[in-house]
Design an enzyme around this catalytic site. Sequence first.
Site, PDB file in Angstrom:
ATOM      1  N   HIS A  19       0.818  -1.220   0.000  1.00  0.00           N
ATOM      2  CA  HIS A  19       0.000   0.000   0.000  1.00  0.00           C
ATOM      3  C   HIS A  19       0.850   1.267   0.000  1.00  0.00           C
ATOM      4  O   HIS A  19       0.392   2.319  -0.448  1.00  0.00           O
ATOM      5  CB  HIS A  19      -0.992  -0.053   1.175  1.00  0.00           C
ATOM      6  CG  HIS A  19      -1.980  -1.185   1.027  1.00  0.00           C
ATOM      7  ND1 HIS A  19      -2.536  -1.845   2.085  1.00  0.00           N
ATOM      8  CD2 HIS A  19      -2.488  -1.784  -0.090  1.00  0.00           C
ATOM      9  CE1 HIS A  19      -3.348  -2.798   1.636  1.00  0.00           C
ATOM     10  NE2 HIS A  19      -3.333  -2.782   0.320  1.00  0.00           N
ATOM     11  N   HIS A  42      -7.897  -8.074  -7.939  1.00  0.00           N
ATOM     12  CA  HIS A  42      -8.209  -8.920  -6.775  1.00  0.00           C
ATOM     13  C   HIS A  42      -8.399  -7.963  -5.601  1.00  0.00           C
ATOM     14  O   HIS A  42      -7.471  -7.740  -4.812  1.00  0.00           O
ATOM     15  CB  HIS A  42      -7.067  -9.894  -6.498  1.00  0.00           C
ATOM     16  CG  HIS A  42      -6.815 -10.887  -7.592  1.00  0.00           C
ATOM     17  ND1 HIS A  42      -6.281 -10.529  -8.799  1.00  0.00           N
ATOM     18  CD2 HIS A  42      -7.028 -12.224  -7.651  1.00  0.00           C
ATOM     19  CE1 HIS A  42      -6.171 -11.609  -9.565  1.00  0.00           C
ATOM     20  NE2 HIS A  42      -6.621 -12.650  -8.888  1.00  0.00           N
ATOM     21  N   GLY A 144     -10.539 -11.721 -11.849  1.00  0.00           N
ATOM     22  CA  GLY A 144      -9.635 -10.595 -12.023  1.00  0.00           C
ATOM     23  C   GLY A 144      -8.741 -10.717 -13.256  1.00  0.00           C
ATOM     24  O   GLY A 144      -8.464  -9.725 -13.934  1.00  0.00           O
ATOM     25  N   ASP A 164      -3.195  -8.556  -7.325  1.00  0.00           N
ATOM     26  CA  ASP A 164      -2.865  -8.938  -5.954  1.00  0.00           C
ATOM     27  C   ASP A 164      -3.592 -10.230  -5.566  1.00  0.00           C
ATOM     28  O   ASP A 164      -4.426 -10.224  -4.661  1.00  0.00           O
ATOM     29  CB  ASP A 164      -3.261  -7.755  -5.037  1.00  0.00           C
ATOM     30  CG  ASP A 164      -2.924  -8.005  -3.590  1.00  0.00           C
ATOM     31  OD1 ASP A 164      -2.074  -8.855  -3.302  1.00  0.00           O
ATOM     32  OD2 ASP A 164      -3.539  -7.332  -2.740  1.00  0.00           O
TER      33      ASP A 164
HETATM   34  N1  SAM Z   1      -5.930  -6.134  -3.006  1.00  0.00           N
HETATM   35  C1  SAM Z   1      -6.468  -6.276  -1.672  1.00  0.00           C
HETATM   36  C2  SAM Z   1      -5.833  -5.249  -0.775  1.00  0.00           C
HETATM   37  O1  SAM Z   1      -4.666  -4.883  -0.987  1.00  0.00           O
HETATM   38  O2  SAM Z   1      -6.498  -4.792   0.145  1.00  0.00           O
HETATM   39  C3  SAM Z   1      -6.262  -7.641  -1.090  1.00  0.00           C
HETATM   40  C4  SAM Z   1      -6.619  -8.775  -1.993  1.00  0.00           C
HETATM   41  S1  SAM Z   1      -6.388 -10.372  -1.339  1.00  0.00           S
HETATM   42  C5  SAM Z   1      -4.662 -10.541  -1.256  1.00  0.00           C
HETATM   43  C6  SAM Z   1      -6.809 -11.364  -2.717  1.00  0.00           C
HETATM   44  C7  SAM Z   1      -8.298 -11.385  -3.042  1.00  0.00           C
HETATM   45  O3  SAM Z   1      -8.482 -11.989  -4.317  1.00  0.00           O
HETATM   46  C8  SAM Z   1      -9.138 -12.200  -2.078  1.00  0.00           C
HETATM   47  O4  SAM Z   1     -10.133 -11.376  -1.527  1.00  0.00           O
HETATM   48  C9  SAM Z   1      -9.771 -13.311  -2.950  1.00  0.00           C
HETATM   49  O5  SAM Z   1     -11.099 -13.619  -2.581  1.00  0.00           O
HETATM   50  C10 SAM Z   1      -9.729 -12.694  -4.325  1.00  0.00           C
HETATM   51  N2  SAM Z   1      -9.669 -13.608  -5.472  1.00  0.00           N
HETATM   52  C11 SAM Z   1      -9.119 -14.837  -5.558  1.00  0.00           C
HETATM   53  N3  SAM Z   1      -9.142 -15.280  -6.831  1.00  0.00           N
HETATM   54  C12 SAM Z   1      -9.707 -14.291  -7.579  1.00  0.00           C
HETATM   55  C13 SAM Z   1      -9.956 -14.125  -8.976  1.00  0.00           C
HETATM   56  N4  SAM Z   1      -9.633 -15.071  -9.862  1.00  0.00           N
HETATM   57  N5  SAM Z   1     -10.511 -12.969  -9.380  1.00  0.00           N
HETATM   58  C14 SAM Z   1     -10.829 -11.989  -8.495  1.00  0.00           C
HETATM   59  N6  SAM Z   1     -10.615 -12.080  -7.168  1.00  0.00           N
HETATM   60  C15 SAM Z   1     -10.045 -13.215  -6.708  1.00  0.00           C
END
Ligand code: SAM
Length: 280
Positions: A19, A42, A144, A164
């Site tokens: 961040h 993500h 994503g 991410d």
């Molecule tokens: N970017 C966020 C942040 O910095 O606050 C944190 C994201 S977290 C590391 C990863 C997220 O990706 C999770 O909430 C998960 O549910 C989601 N996720 C997993 N596979 C995904 C996909 N193929 N497409 C979109 N989201 C996905």
Amino acid sequence: MLSYRHSFHAGNHADVLKHTVLSLIITALKEKEKPFFYLDTHAGAGRYQLSGEHAERTGEYLEGISRIWQQPDAPELLQPYFDAIRALNRSGTLRYYPGSPLIARHLLREDDKLQLTELHSSDYPLLRNEFSKDNRARVDRADGYQQLKSKLPPPSRRGLVLIDPPYEMKSDYQAVVKGIQEGHKRFGTGVFALWYPVVLRQQIKHMLRDLEATGIRNILQIELAARPDSDQRGMTASGMIVINPPWKLAQQMNTLLPWLHQKLVPTGTGHYAVNQIVPE
Ligand code: SAM
């Protein structure tokens, strides 16, 4: 079935690194008046309650954001990141941690646009509610990686893409490279920021080798390790790969990382580094 929930990890040292870099890139993009597009592939839930059951169970934020928040000698470069945190914690007590979409929401301007995607059945509605009154943002329950094809290039032809994933599945290490390749083919001038965890160093070496083999130029790597590499379970370090980084980013991170490492890892273990892994 997705099992990863970012609420267990929000505000840890990896989030601090991710961040910080995110807020510096957005700040740099705002130096030009022309609006830009922010794609968060993500996105997560958006807001995390640090006194909540998940965050309390791991306590990771206590070794992350809690260690640097409100330090009197905090470098000025961290102010945009801290401003986004302050916006959720007006009383001055750290109760909520903003995920990447809320950091972007706080820092973006009226004419900038956000596209956020999240797949998890519990996190998606939370994220959608956060943005229900923000007409700059579109929130989709979608894959994503697919967005890197369908949403690029943005009409403004200026933008930042944050990738991410949770790396829950080993295939994520290949999927991110393929996704970047697809995105870069469509939007070669965009800034792409990829987060990665170091669990097994070999996985990151392979991922970087694959990324370099795409022929994409101008790639910066930023890394902060709390512990030395290990073959035991668990994340020892994390990093950001930035394609087309703002020109000041490497220098800014070289200034910030010694301070961040000292505060986040008081024992002094691990390392930090900024490397231009592929030149312009
Ligand atoms: N970017 C966020 C942040 O910095 O606050 C944190 C994201 S977290 C590391 C990863 C997220 O990706 C999770 O909430 C998960 O549910 C989601 N996720 C997993 N596979 C995904 C996909 N193929 N497409 C979109 N989201 C996905």
